[in-house]
Design an enzyme around this catalytic site. Structure first.
Site, PDB file in Angstrom:
ATOM      1  N   HIS A  54       0.832  -1.219   0.000  1.00  0.00           N
ATOM      2  CA  HIS A  54       0.000   0.000   0.000  1.00  0.00           C
ATOM      3  C   HIS A  54       0.861   1.262   0.000  1.00  0.00           C
ATOM      4  O   HIS A  54       0.435   2.311   0.471  1.00  0.00           O
ATOM      5  CB  HIS A  54      -0.954   0.034   1.197  1.00  0.00           C
ATOM      6  CG  HIS A  54      -1.703  -1.237   1.434  1.00  0.00           C
ATOM      7  ND1 HIS A  54      -2.934  -1.503   0.904  1.00  0.00           N
ATOM      8  CD2 HIS A  54      -1.347  -2.360   2.125  1.00  0.00           C
ATOM      9  CE1 HIS A  54      -3.333  -2.716   1.274  1.00  0.00           C
ATOM     10  NE2 HIS A  54      -2.378  -3.258   2.003  1.00  0.00           N
ATOM     11  N   SER A  77      15.260  20.504 -16.058  1.00  0.00           N
ATOM     12  CA  SER A  77      14.122  21.301 -16.512  1.00  0.00           C
ATOM     13  C   SER A  77      14.643  22.485 -17.293  1.00  0.00           C
ATOM     14  O   SER A  77      15.710  23.029 -16.974  1.00  0.00           O
ATOM     15  CB  SER A  77      13.332  21.787 -15.301  1.00  0.00           C
ATOM     16  OG  SER A  77      12.548  22.910 -15.649  1.00  0.00           O
TER      17      SER A  77
END
Ligand code: ARG
Length: 467
Positions: A157, A278
């Site tokens: 999970h 970026s």
């Protein structure tokens, strides 16, 4: 392609939208070598059963080898006005040889021809993907080998659960890809039946010998049913499923790399090996490769769905819808080859951050089950131990519980060593796992060599020199 250049006007069959719509040259040119190889086997067969004379047979075979050379060296005069790869090759043979070229298509249809070409194409496509997966496996094993003692939090999970190791994590991905490899190898065996001789749908009145063609091309045998043979695209559908699952497995690896490389986890160094920066934010190091690997799965799944949708509800036998089988296969093949290649490079280049792994592995939460099991080992029923440990963690006093041996939180390698059950992350179990993985990989590699010999057989058939 523009058809409105200078000189004589293009023939009407290129200009009409309907003719352009039917044309499959843009998708079936990759079949060209296989088409020629199939034609050589077919011409030989026609000679053996006496439909062609010996001299007609050797003329045709020699002409086909000339065509194979033209295709290889790029001099083949492809004609957009001819509907597909099959017609292009047959017309070229006739151009080179004259009327005897008109005998090549005896007892054959483009329906069984295209099915045959696709089987031969698939054989080498499987070999290509499987070879790339074998290389990925090699790199995963290499990384696992060096990380047997490196603790890593394991998740369910996406919550910290129990301790594993970096080696165990690499190996988990290894086994997924190994099953993919197994599926591809299994498919190569199942698809190794020749459809040639099925004709348009109902065989022939001439005394043809499909078994000869099959054995000449390295198939295990010929089709059982002509209606089935011309319409069966199961191998392509299976191939697309196998590729989609490779892409799904790769996407899962990609997702873990994305997560591990985030500042929130910090398990991976944000090195150039992960991708690019970026264009705007100077500080950025993005896990682009892992992200794109994750994203490409969408295409591979889409290609599978596209083909199944074409096949759904088709009546027997050949229908022109089947021409739509080629684009998804080529797209998925190129996509998955790209994914597996990039992933292999990523596996080599990614670097775990030892300090972050050590800090995360010291989290007491990872050892709650270990503490419950220590109580079980001293005779406490598991349910009771579970409750005791839950209460101790809630009260912030897990360290007060008896441990059996040592204090796991402060010694993750010790804790790892205790997870010694078969198939678990303990170093001894992982060493066994690595040995099994190596054996498995060696066996796969041997199987691929024999598939490689079948692929080679086709090249030899194309290149054989006339005796
Ligand atoms: N281009 C066709 C295909 O890919 C080849 C078979 C054509 N057969 C026919 N009867 N028109 O399926």
């Amino acid at each position: 392609m523009s058809v409105s250049g200078a000189g004589s006007p293009p023939p009407s069959y290129v200009r009409t939208p309907g003719a352009r719509f039917l044309n499959s040259l843009s998708v079936d040119r990759p079949l060209a070598r296989y088409d020629v190889a199939g034609s050589i086997a077919h011409a030989e067969m026609l000679g053996r059963v006496g439909i062609l004379s010996p001299s007609e047979t050797s003329e045709l075979v020699a002409g086909l080898r000339t065509v194979a050379r033209e295709i290889r060296d790029g001099s083949f005069p492809w004609r957009e006005d001819l509907e597909d790869v099959h017609t292009n090759i047959e017309v070229r043979v006739t151009e080179l040889l004259g009327p005897v070229g008109g005998k090549l298509h005896t007892a054959r249809s483009r329906n069984d021809q295209v099915a045959l070409d696709e089987r031969l194409y698939l054989r080498s496509a499987i070999l290509d993907v499987a070879t790339a997966l074998l290389e990925l496996e090699r790199r995963l094993l290499q990384r696992a080998d060096l990380a047997v003692d490196v603790p890593l939090p394991g998740y369910t999970h996406l919550q910290r659960a129990q301790l594993v190791s970096v080696a165990h994590w690499f190996l988990a991905h290894f086994w997924r890809f190994d099953r993919d490899l197994d599926r591809l190898i299994d498919l190569a065996r199942r698809a190794n039946t020749s459809p040639l001789g099925a004709g348009a749908l109902a065989g022939s009145t001439l005394p043809i010998d499909p078994a000869y063609v099959a054995s000449r091309l390295g198939f295990d045998g010929a089709f059982e049913n002509s209606l089935d043979a011309v319409s069966d695209r199961d191998p392509l559908a299976e191939f697309l499923f196998d590729l989609a699952l490779v892409a799904v497995h790769a996407s899962s690896f990609g997702e873990e790399v994305v997560v591990f490389a985030s500042q929130e986890f910090g398990f991976l160094e944000r090195s150039p090996a992960l991708g690019a920066g970026s264009s705007l934010m100077p500080q950025k190091r993005n896990p682009d490769i892992a992200e794109l690997v994750r994203g490409k799965a969408g295409r591979a799944i889409g290609d599978l769905v596209a083909l199944l949708t074409v096949l759904k509800g088709l009546p027997l036998a050949y229908n022109r819808d089947l021409q739509e089988d080629k684009a998804p296969v080529a797209d998925a093949l190129a996509t998955v080859e790209g994914v597996v290649g990039a992933l292999s490079e990523l596996v080599d280049g990614m670097r775990f951050a030892p300090a972050a792994l050590a800090a995360a592995s010291g989290d007491a939460e990872l050892y709650a089950t270990d503490r419950a099991e220590a109580l079980v080992a001293s005779g406490v029923p598991f349910r009771e131990a579970h409750a005791t440990v839950t209460a101790a963690y809630a009260a912030g006093t897990p360290a007060a519980l008896p441990t059996g041996s040592g204090s796991y939180d402060h010694d993750p390698p010790l804790a790892l060593g205790r997870r010694a059950s078969p198939g678990g992350p303990g170093p001894k179990a992982v060493a066994t796992q690595i040995a099994h993985a190596r054996e498995r990989r060696t066996a796969r590699s041997e199987t691929l060599s024999s598939l490689g010999r079948k692929v080679e057989l086709i090249e030899e058939l194309l290149n054989e020199v006339e005796k």
